[in-house]
Design a protein around this motif. Structure first.
Motif, PDB file in Angstrom:
ATOM      1  N   GLU A 236     -16.645  34.697  86.456  1.00 52.68           N
ATOM      2  CA  GLU A 236     -15.465  34.358  87.246  1.00 52.68           C
ATOM      3  C   GLU A 236     -15.816  33.642  88.555  1.00 52.68           C
ATOM      4  O   GLU A 236     -14.936  33.163  89.255  1.00 52.68           O
ATOM      5  CB  GLU A 236     -14.666  35.631  87.565  1.00 52.68           C
ATOM      6  CG  GLU A 236     -13.942  36.218  86.363  1.00 52.68           C
ATOM      7  CD  GLU A 236     -12.875  35.267  85.833  1.00 52.68           C
ATOM      8  OE1 GLU A 236     -12.066  34.794  86.619  1.00 52.68           O
ATOM      9  OE2 GLU A 236     -12.886  34.992  84.613  1.00 52.68           O
ATOM     10  N   THR A 237     -17.110  33.622  88.916  1.00 51.82           N
ATOM     11  CA  THR A 237     -17.523  32.976  90.171  1.00 51.82           C
ATOM     12  C   THR A 237     -17.923  31.522  89.889  1.00 51.82           C
ATOM     13  O   THR A 237     -18.192  31.176  88.730  1.00 51.82           O
ATOM     14  CB  THR A 237     -18.723  33.716  90.819  1.00 51.82           C
ATOM     15  OG1 THR A 237     -19.871  33.558  89.989  1.00 51.82           O
ATOM     16  CG2 THR A 237     -18.422  35.190  90.998  1.00 51.82           C
ATOM     17  N   PRO A 238     -17.945  30.659  90.923  1.00 53.19           N
ATOM     18  CA  PRO A 238     -18.370  29.267  90.685  1.00 53.19           C
ATOM     19  C   PRO A 238     -19.841  29.219  90.290  1.00 53.19           C
ATOM     20  O   PRO A 238     -20.635  30.039  90.759  1.00 53.19           O
ATOM     21  CB  PRO A 238     -18.144  28.597  92.034  1.00 53.19           C
ATOM     22  CG  PRO A 238     -18.217  29.696  93.025  1.00 53.19           C
ATOM     23  CD  PRO A 238     -17.650  30.905  92.344  1.00 53.19           C
ATOM     24  N   ALA A 239     -20.192  28.258  89.420  1.00 54.09           N
ATOM     25  CA  ALA A 239     -21.571  28.185  88.942  1.00 54.09           C
ATOM     26  C   ALA A 239     -22.545  27.843  90.063  1.00 54.09           C
ATOM     27  O   ALA A 239     -23.673  28.322  90.087  1.00 54.09           O
ATOM     28  CB  ALA A 239     -21.674  27.158  87.818  1.00 54.09           C
ATOM     29  N   ARG A 240     -22.077  27.023  91.035  1.00 52.96           N
ATOM     30  CA  ARG A 240     -23.006  26.582  92.091  1.00 52.96           C
ATOM     31  C   ARG A 240     -22.354  26.682  93.465  1.00 52.96           C
ATOM     32  O   ARG A 240     -21.219  26.235  93.646  1.00 52.96           O
ATOM     33  CB  ARG A 240     -23.454  25.149  91.825  1.00 52.96           C
ATOM     34  CG  ARG A 240     -24.527  24.695  92.806  1.00 52.96           C
ATOM     35  CD  ARG A 240     -25.223  23.439  92.356  1.00 52.96           C
ATOM     36  NE  ARG A 240     -26.302  23.119  93.275  1.00 52.96           N
ATOM     37  CZ  ARG A 240     -27.138  22.119  93.120  1.00 52.96           C
ATOM     38  NH1 ARG A 240     -27.023  21.326  92.077  1.00 52.96           N
ATOM     39  NH2 ARG A 240     -28.097  21.886  93.993  1.00 52.96           N
ATOM     40  N   THR A 241     -23.089  27.257  94.427  1.00 51.17           N
ATOM     41  CA  THR A 241     -22.565  27.379  95.788  1.00 51.17           C
ATOM     42  C   THR A 241     -23.420  26.632  96.797  1.00 51.17           C
ATOM     43  O   THR A 241     -23.097  26.597  97.978  1.00 51.17           O
ATOM     44  CB  THR A 241     -22.500  28.865  96.215  1.00 51.17           C
ATOM     45  OG1 THR A 241     -23.823  29.399  96.183  1.00 51.17           O
ATOM     46  CG2 THR A 241     -21.586  29.672  95.318  1.00 51.17           C
ATOM     47  N   THR A 242     -24.524  26.042  96.370  1.00 45.92           N
ATOM     48  CA  THR A 242     -25.388  25.297  97.283  1.00 45.92           C
ATOM     49  C   THR A 242     -25.177  23.800  97.058  1.00 45.92           C
ATOM     50  O   THR A 242     -24.884  23.380  95.944  1.00 45.92           O
ATOM     51  CB  THR A 242     -26.873  25.651  97.065  1.00 45.92           C
ATOM     52  OG1 THR A 242     -27.197  25.423  95.695  1.00 45.92           O
ATOM     53  CG2 THR A 242     -27.155  27.097  97.419  1.00 45.92           C
TER      54      THR A 242
ATOM     55  N   ARG B 140     -20.519  38.710  93.054  1.00 42.23           N
ATOM     56  CA  ARG B 140     -21.856  38.506  92.473  1.00 42.23           C
ATOM     57  C   ARG B 140     -22.740  39.732  92.667  1.00 42.23           C
ATOM     58  O   ARG B 140     -23.545  40.055  91.800  1.00 42.23           O
ATOM     59  CB  ARG B 140     -22.503  37.268  93.085  1.00 42.23           C
ATOM     60  CG  ARG B 140     -21.940  36.007  92.512  1.00 42.23           C
ATOM     61  CD  ARG B 140     -22.875  34.851  92.687  1.00 42.23           C
ATOM     62  NE  ARG B 140     -22.324  33.672  92.041  1.00 42.23           N
ATOM     63  CZ  ARG B 140     -22.764  32.455  92.256  1.00 42.23           C
ATOM     64  NH1 ARG B 140     -23.751  32.258  93.094  1.00 42.23           N
ATOM     65  NH2 ARG B 140     -22.232  31.443  91.633  1.00 42.23           N
ATOM     66  N   TRP B 141     -22.601  40.399  93.834  1.00 39.70           N
ATOM     67  CA  TRP B 141     -23.356  41.652  94.026  1.00 39.70           C
ATOM     68  C   TRP B 141     -22.916  42.672  92.980  1.00 39.70           C
ATOM     69  O   TRP B 141     -23.737  43.362  92.383  1.00 39.70           O
ATOM     70  CB  TRP B 141     -23.121  42.212  95.435  1.00 39.70           C
ATOM     71  CG  TRP B 141     -24.069  41.654  96.457  1.00 39.70           C
ATOM     72  CD1 TRP B 141     -23.754  40.891  97.539  1.00 39.70           C
ATOM     73  CD2 TRP B 141     -25.489  41.806  96.487  1.00 39.70           C
ATOM     74  NE1 TRP B 141     -24.887  40.550  98.227  1.00 39.70           N
ATOM     75  CE2 TRP B 141     -25.964  41.105  97.613  1.00 39.70           C
ATOM     76  CE3 TRP B 141     -26.410  42.458  95.660  1.00 39.70           C
ATOM     77  CZ2 TRP B 141     -27.312  41.044  97.942  1.00 39.70           C
ATOM     78  CZ3 TRP B 141     -27.763  42.394  95.993  1.00 39.70           C
ATOM     79  CH2 TRP B 141     -28.190  41.692  97.113  1.00 39.70           C
TER      80      TRP B 141
ATOM     81  N   THR C  27     -28.065  33.347  91.008  1.00 45.21           N
ATOM     82  CA  THR C  27     -27.225  34.550  90.969  1.00 45.21           C
ATOM     83  C   THR C  27     -26.010  34.381  90.049  1.00 45.21           C
ATOM     84  O   THR C  27     -25.284  35.338  89.812  1.00 45.21           O
ATOM     85  CB  THR C  27     -26.751  34.960  92.384  1.00 45.21           C
ATOM     86  OG1 THR C  27     -26.225  33.815  93.056  1.00 45.21           O
ATOM     87  CG2 THR C  27     -27.871  35.566  93.184  1.00 45.21           C
ATOM     88  N   PHE C  28     -25.771  33.178  89.541  1.00 41.05           N
ATOM     89  CA  PHE C  28     -24.777  32.970  88.482  1.00 41.05           C
ATOM     90  C   PHE C  28     -25.469  33.079  87.121  1.00 41.05           C
ATOM     91  O   PHE C  28     -24.989  33.773  86.213  1.00 41.05           O
ATOM     92  CB  PHE C  28     -24.124  31.590  88.634  1.00 41.05           C
ATOM     93  CG  PHE C  28     -23.201  31.225  87.501  1.00 41.05           C
ATOM     94  CD1 PHE C  28     -21.877  31.640  87.500  1.00 41.05           C
ATOM     95  CD2 PHE C  28     -23.659  30.471  86.423  1.00 41.05           C
ATOM     96  CE1 PHE C  28     -21.019  31.315  86.451  1.00 41.05           C
ATOM     97  CE2 PHE C  28     -22.812  30.141  85.373  1.00 41.05           C
ATOM     98  CZ  PHE C  28     -21.498  30.569  85.390  1.00 41.05           C
TER      99      PHE C  28
ATOM    100  N   LEU D  76     -31.923  43.098  90.916  1.00 38.83           N
ATOM    101  CA  LEU D  76     -31.479  43.262  92.308  1.00 38.83           C
ATOM    102  C   LEU D  76     -32.406  42.515  93.261  1.00 38.83           C
ATOM    103  O   LEU D  76     -31.955  41.889  94.223  1.00 38.83           O
ATOM    104  CB  LEU D  76     -31.407  44.751  92.656  1.00 38.83           C
ATOM    105  CG  LEU D  76     -30.380  45.535  91.823  1.00 38.83           C
ATOM    106  CD1 LEU D  76     -30.387  47.011  92.196  1.00 38.83           C
ATOM    107  CD2 LEU D  76     -28.981  44.962  91.987  1.00 38.83           C
ATOM    108  N   LEU D  77     -33.715  42.579  93.000  1.00 34.13           N
ATOM    109  CA  LEU D  77     -34.687  41.858  93.828  1.00 34.13           C
ATOM    110  C   LEU D  77     -34.427  40.349  93.776  1.00 34.13           C
ATOM    111  O   LEU D  77     -34.455  39.659  94.804  1.00 34.13           O
ATOM    112  CB  LEU D  77     -36.104  42.180  93.338  1.00 34.13           C
ATOM    113  CG  LEU D  77     -37.264  41.602  94.138  1.00 34.13           C
ATOM    114  CD1 LEU D  77     -37.204  42.048  95.590  1.00 34.13           C
ATOM    115  CD2 LEU D  77     -38.595  42.032  93.521  1.00 34.13           C
ATOM    116  N   GLU D  78     -34.118  39.843  92.603  1.00 34.89           N
ATOM    117  CA  GLU D  78     -33.851  38.406  92.458  1.00 34.89           C
ATOM    118  C   GLU D  78     -32.571  38.004  93.193  1.00 34.89           C
ATOM    119  O   GLU D  78     -32.493  36.926  93.778  1.00 34.89           O
ATOM    120  CB  GLU D  78     -33.750  38.029  90.975  1.00 34.89           C
ATOM    121  CG  GLU D  78     -35.091  38.095  90.285  1.00 34.89           C
ATOM    122  CD  GLU D  78     -35.125  37.373  88.951  1.00 34.89           C
ATOM    123  OE1 GLU D  78     -34.501  36.318  88.812  1.00 34.89           O
ATOM    124  OE2 GLU D  78     -35.789  37.885  88.033  1.00 34.89           O
TER     125      GLU D  78
END
Lengths: 120, 146
Positions: free
Chosen positions: B132-138, A104-105, B87-88, A86-88
């Motif tokens: 299910e989310t895109p690998a990169r958002t930046t 993602r959350w 986050t991915f 969660l911190l990351e």
């Protein structure tokens, strides 16, 4: 002692992963998966202070993990390192500026909860 | 633009590269950590602030091979982070925890309670959601950190 080692692993993992992500984004996306490309990528890492700092933090985490594995089972030790999830995610959103939306959350919360249950 | 729409814009080559790297990260993580665990059970208890005390662990071949495989894990993880969001990568590679727990149960004979089985199920759900989310958002590197 077991939980002190878990704390050291979690903090160093978080710092290490955030620094590595920032450093690798600066270095640039690898073009392909050929051995030559991967070797060149490793060579560039030695001139990348962000990744070197990240690897230093992960090295501390690694030695703490070795200690933990000598006094606990692998199915306790390795999942315990995931307390930092969660911190990351927070640092990725506010420091790395990643687009962290509900899915993602939810994924991060589910994984962190699952890991907590693994340690039960 | 929704996350699902963004995912559809990724080229097939980029998606394949991300999947292969993810498999490499997960497989090397599981194999390396199980080998380290086997080795540390042979070597015995080490709790010290001095890295020198850990050198005796390297007399065990399981530890040496485990560390070599974890070097491959580190390189593939860095390659994956060059192409995908943290986050991915974090939730998707969490499938390693499930495989490590299962390997601990079937190879090292660690006990897995019903609560742990529930945890394994929840982690798997998290992995599926993140995938299910895109690998990169930046778009580029985080400029304020450089």
């Amino acid at each position: 002692m077991k939980w002190l080692l878990v704390g050291i692993i979690a903090v160093c993992n978080t710092i290490g992963d955030v620094l590595n992500t920032a450093g690798m984004k600066r270095q640039g996306e690898i073009e392909d998966l050929s051995p030559g490309t991967l070797v060149r990528m490793v060579g560039h890492i030695f001139r990348n202070p962000l990744v070197l700092g990240g690897l230093g933090a992960l090295a501390v985490s690694f030695f703490a993990l070795l200690s933990l594995l000598s006094i606990a089972n692998v199915s306790f030790a390795v999942p315990a390192t995931a307390i930092s999830y969660l911190l990351e995610t927070l640092l990725a959103k506010y420091v790395l500026k990643e687009d962290v939306r509900s899915r993602r959350w939810a994924a991060a919360i589910l994984v962190a909860a699952g890991v907590a249950l693994l340690e039960w | 633009m929704s996350l699902t729409q963004e995912k559809e814009t990724a080229t097939p080559g980029a998606v394949r590269k991300t999947r292969v790297l993810t498999l490499m990260v997960v497989a090397s993580n599981v194999i390396g950590n199980v080998m380290l665990s086997l080795g540390m059970h042979h070597v015995g208890r080490i709790v010290s602030a001095s890295p020198g005390d850990y050198m005796r662990a390297f007399s065990d071949p399981w530890i040496v091979v485990g560390v070599c495989i974890l070097v491959i894990w580190m390189a593939s993880d860095l390659a994956l982070l060059s192409a995908a969001d943290l986050t991915f990568v974090l939730p998707v590679t969490a499938s390693a925890y499930v495989l490590i727990a299962l390997t601990g149960h079937f190879v090292l004979h660690d006990r897995i309670s019903s609560t742990r089985w529930f945890g394994i199920m929840i982690i798997t759900l998290g992995v599926i959601l993140a995938e299910e989310t895109p690998a990169r958002t930046t778009k580029g590197p985080p400029e304020h950190l450089l």
